[in-house]
Scaffold this active site. Structure first.
Site, short mmCIF file in Angstrom:
data_model
loop_
_atom_site.label_atom_id
_atom_site.label_comp_id
_atom_site.label_asym_id
_atom_site.label_seq_id
_atom_site.Cartn_x
_atom_site.Cartn_y
_atom_site.Cartn_z
CG HIS A 203 -2.01 -0.97 1.19
ND1 HIS A 203 -3.26 -0.70 0.67
CD2 HIS A 203 -2.04 -2.25 1.61
CE1 HIS A 203 -4.02 -1.78 0.79
NE2 HIS A 203 -3.30 -2.74 1.36
CE LYS B 183 -6.28 13.99 0.07
NZ LYS B 183 -6.29 12.80 -0.71
NE ARG B 184 -3.20 8.20 6.27
CZ ARG B 184 -2.05 7.86 5.69
NH1 ARG B 184 -0.91 7.96 6.35
NH2 ARG B 184 -2.02 7.39 4.46
CE LYS C 289 -2.34 11.02 2.82
NZ LYS C 289 -3.08 10.19 1.86
CB THR D 258 -9.95 5.12 -0.94
OG1 THR D 258 -9.39 5.50 0.32
CG2 THR D 258 -9.33 3.82 -1.41
CE LYS E 201 -13.52 6.29 1.11
NZ LYS E 201 -12.59 6.37 2.25
C1 NBG Z 1 -2.45 3.83 1.99
C2 NBG Z 1 -2.05 4.70 0.80
C3 NBG Z 1 -3.25 5.18 0.03
C4 NBG Z 1 -4.14 4.01 -0.33
C5 NBG Z 1 -4.48 3.21 0.93
C6 NBG Z 1 -5.30 1.99 0.61
C7 NBG Z 1 -0.97 3.14 3.81
C8 NBG Z 1 0.28 2.43 4.18
N1 NBG Z 1 -1.25 3.21 2.52
O1 NBG Z 1 -2.85 5.83 -1.15
O2 NBG Z 1 -1.30 5.79 1.27
O3 NBG Z 1 -5.32 4.43 -0.94
O4 NBG Z 1 -3.30 2.77 1.55
O5 NBG Z 1 -4.70 1.21 -0.35
O6 NBG Z 1 -1.66 3.61 4.67
#
Ligand code: NBG
Length: 826
Positions: A366, A560-561, A566, A668, A672
């Site tokens: 991920h 988002k975080r 980002k 994701t 949304k």
């Molecule tokens: C996160 C990514 C996102 C991705 C999500 C789900 C982690 C390690 N990865 O870009 O930063 O959408 O995983 O796949 O949190």
């Protein structure tokens, strides 16, 4: 249909409005000890949750029974995080009981919305990764695929975020304080050892047997939360492990009079599942996190082994009963643990065990961020899991032999592929969890097309050279049940009316909406729905931040975080330059805008926390400035989570997906927003690439360097300071921040941030600034043509079908898991 299943389904409790009202009143009295006269919203919520749960249990029993009798192959989704969000409304939706419940509540003069608000969401995840796991559980059940989500029942989930004086303050998330009606404590419990020593002995047949004697052993106890599919009878399980002390151990201590020692041991044991670690911080030294990972993985594998032996009598059948999906490297220790269980406990020979292991595991990566690829210092690993370290060495030795045969004398390759990083920072050797996951799995995937390609060509390149066939892409998806139907009921109703209600099970059907994009009357209704969602968000913002925002302005949203990659700070720099422009009188025909932010920063990530402070400081000044505040407002919605996310996505006009190309694996949130008719302003990163291709490039605001251009920029030698000198808008924005204007005259407050941008700017904020500002201007101009904007918005929704988690799960199942759907029928 078996007896149990049949009986269970026939005891289904009535679904009528009357029946619901009666059970609700009963539950209110018998569960909470209250009556309608003295119940709080929390009591009402609890009573309603039990009323819905009563209607789930029969299905749960039936599904369990049918899966077991049929020996169904089950997807075991191993994840350290499941960010499921509030259950009640989702379960009502999946049972298709929402209307009846609303009517039942109305009959009692109760407001369903207020009751739903009382639910405390389980924040058992940080962000996208945990939420993805929850979306996948939803889709697995909806597609009637037997599945169990295995994870940790954290007593404290991700912290609650308060904003004090513009700064993030973390507060413990005591989500279980008021009880949790959705979970069932089970009798399954498994021992999990730590530390200790390893010995070798010969058994009666003179084979070497390894005996690991841990120096502490705790227990994992299963807590099950039923996960319903939408409009089907299948119920899957989310099985989360809670750590508890080993009773006999306590007793022993007690017997020798060491009562406090026993209590200490209990506390230590319970610590394992105490708290979710925020990510975006180095794991170094987080011994408890390694313990957590091993703890839940060991319990989960012991559970699967129990089930296999119970039904099939032999572990040879394990791969026919389970396919274990590793959600990132957090559960990767499962590979070594499975080997240990097979070889040491079930006395299987190594080669046989290894063959089973490789057939049973699949790994999803991920992230490409090097700091997020988990590694553990060998000394810590050895202290915690001595036997597992031996097993990893053995796996590594055999694996590297294979590599030597394939790539003779290629020492660099050997060093990169090795499960052990010999030259780790500070001379400490480290165990590489991603390498372990790759070697032990039959399948390796990334989460968006671009991400998978980059995995193959960068971080996992040597593994790709070894086994190109193991690699494949599975672009993420999100569940339309939560992110359209629950997040945006008016939109869902409109869709039902215009294209029928099957879209919720087959999101590609939204295509039928395309012709509506050219229908003026429909576009007007479309705008009405967006307006309604924006007004609702404005209410929420007024309550949460005390700021009033105007639903008739462009809602430009980034939630988002908070992370430098980002680039929330790129967004802020644009806002500051816009503010500057407006103040200078250069924004005569400006589009009135509201910028909405939300997201948590890891508690130890200072730059991210400073970005939050900057957003709030700019907000404070801008919102109070009567010269501009009719054209420009900024809000930071505190405590972004699944629940308030549901309000936010629905209300967005413009979705900010502005990460540096190559850094966001997928994203994701981008999906949304698209599902709710927001247009995207974004880079060619992660799933943005695919969203743009799907919705049409003319319906997407693209800016920024591509992955290739980013590489060229670095190769040429990147000097952000020169861009600052050249670009008056960038200079104006940075200078205004540095002047202390947003910080009550404090010139130093934001210097760590601006200095970093001018000196190194690792995420190319300065490089993309100009293009971003121009793209923002295009978006603002486009918004001033409501007809065209609505047309684009409708097309975004009509073409987002691919981003349903149902599509993603179908792909995983046909390419990797190969589990047969098993409908539970009545
Ligand atoms: C996160 C990514 C996102 C991705 C999500 C789900 C982690 C390690 N990865 O870009 O930063 O959408 O995983 O796949 O949190």
């Amino acid at each position: 249909m078996t007896d149990i299943a049949e009986r269970a389904l026939h005891t289904r409790i009535a679904r009528s409005v009357d029946a619901i009202r009666r059970s609700f009143v009963d539950n209110l009295f018998y569960v909470t000890g209250r009556t309608l006269d003295n119940a709080t919203n929390l009591d009402l919520y609890t009573a309603l949750a039990f009323t819905i749960r009563d209607r789930i249990l029969a299905r749960m029993v039936a599904a369990e029974d049918i899966y077991q009798r049929r020996g169904a192959k089950t997807v075991a989704y191993l994840s350290a995080e499941f960010l499921v969000g509030p259950h009640l409304a989702n379960n009502m939706l999946n049972l298709r009981l929402t209307d009846n419940v609303r009517e039942a509540m109305a009959g009692l003069k109760l407001d369903l919305e207020a009751i739903l608000e009382a639910e405390e969401e389980p924040g058992l995840g940080n962000g996208g990764l945990g939420r993805l796991a929850a979306c996948y559980m939803d889709s697995l059940a909806t597609l009637e695929i037997p599945a169990t989500g295995y994870g940790i029942r954290y007593e404290f989930g991700i912290f609650d975020q308060l904003i004090r004086d513009g700064w993030q303050v973390e507060v413990a998330d005591a989500w279980l304080r008021q009880g949790n009606p959705w979970e069932l404590r089970r009798q399954h419990r498994y021992p999990v050892g730590f530390g200790g020593s390893v010995e070798r002995q010969r058994d009666d047949e003179h084979r070497v047997r390894v005996r690991w004697t841990p120096d502490s052993t705790i227990f994992g106890v299963a807590y099950d939360t039923p996960i319903l599919g939408y409009g089907v009878l299948n119920v899957n399980m989310l099985r989360l492990w809670k750590s508890e002390a080993h009773e006999s151990f306590d007793l022993q201590a007690f017997n020798v009079g060491d009562y406090y020692g026993a209590v200490d041991a209990m506390v230590t044991a319970e610590n394992i599942s105490k708290v979710l670690y925020p990510n975006d911080e180095p794991d170094a030294g987080k011994a408890l996190r390694l313990r957590q990972q091993y703890f839940f993985v060991s319990c989960s594998l012991q559970d699967m082994i129990r089930i296999t032996l119970r039904d099939d009598g032999s572990l040879e059948h394990f791969p026919d009963r389970f396919i274990v999906q590793l959600n990132d490297t957090h559960p990767a220790i499962a590979i070594a643990e499975f080997m240990r269980l097979l070889v040491d406990e079930h006395l299987m020979d190594w080669d046989r065990a290894w063959a089973l292991t490789r057939r049973s595991f699949a790994y999803t990566n991920h992230t490409l961020l090097p700091e997020a690829l988990e590694t553990w210092p060998v000394p810590l690993f050895e202290r915690t899991l001595p036997r597992h370290l031996e097993i990893i060495y053995e796996i590594n030795a055999r694996f590297l032999d294979d590599v030597r045969v394939r790539f003779i004398d290629d020492h660099d390759r050997l060093a990169l592929l090795s499960l052990i990083d010999e030259g780790g920072a500070g001379g400490v050797r480290r165990v590489r969890m991603a390498n372990l996951a790759c070697v032990g799995s039959s399948s390796i995937n990334g989460v968006a097309g671009l991400h998978t390609e980059l995995l193959k060509s960068t971080v996992l390149r040597d593994f790709h050279d070894m086994w190109p066939g193991k690699f494949h892409n599975k672009t993420n998806g999100v569940t339309p049940r939560r992110f359209i139907a629950l997040a945006n009921p008016p939109l869902a109703r409109l869709l039902d009316e215009v294209i029928g209600d099957e879209w919720l099970r087959d999101l590609e059907l939204l295509r039928a909406l395309e012709p509506q994009a050219s229908d003026g009357a429909f576009r007007q209704r479309w705008r009405g729905i967006k307006r309604e969602a924006k007004a609702k968000l404005a209410d929420h913002v007024r309550r949460a931040c005390g700021v009033s925002i105007d639903p008739d302005t462009l809602f430009d949203v980034q939630v988002k975080r908070i992370h430098e990659y980002k680039r929330q700070h790129l967004n802020v720099l644009h806002i500051v330059s816009l503010y500057h422009r407006l103040r200078e009188g250069g924004g005569g025909d400006s589009t009135p805008r509201t910028f909405v932010f939300g997201g948590k920063a890891a508690p130890g990530y200072r730059m991210a926390k400073l970005i939050i402070k900057l957003i709030n400081s700019v907000a404070e000044v801008v919102n109070r400035d009567t010269q501009v505040n009719r054209l420009l407002r900024v809000v930071f919605v505190p405590d972004f989570n699944v629940k308030n996310g549901q309000h936010i996505y629905a209300a967005a006009d413009l979705s900010e997906q502005i990460s540096t190309a190559g850094k966001e694996a997928s994203g994701t949130g981008n999906m949304k927003f698209t599902m709710n008719g927001a247009l995207t302003i974004g880079t060619l990163d992660g799933a943005n690439v695919e969203i743009r291709a799907a919705v049409g490039e003319e319906n997407f605001f693209l800016f920024g360097q591509t992955v290739e251009q980013v590489a060229e920029t670095w190769a040429r030698g990147y000097r952000p300071g020169e861009i600052y000198e050249r670009d008056p808008d960038l200079r104006g924005a940075i200078d205004l921040i540095n002047s202390g204007f947003f910080a009550h005259g404090d010139r130093g407050l934001f210097r760590p941030l601006t200095d970093h941008l001018l000196a190194s700017d690792p995420f190319l904020v300065c490089a993309d600034f100009r293009d971003y500002v121009e793209c923002q201007d295009r978006a603002a101009r486009a918004y001033r043509d409501p007809e065209d904007w609505s047309r684009m918005s409708i097309l975004n929704v009509a073409r987002c079908g691919r981003f349903s988690s149902d599509r993603a799960i179908r792909e995983y199942n046909s390419d990797v898991w190969k589990a047969r759907p098993l409908p539970v029928t009545s």
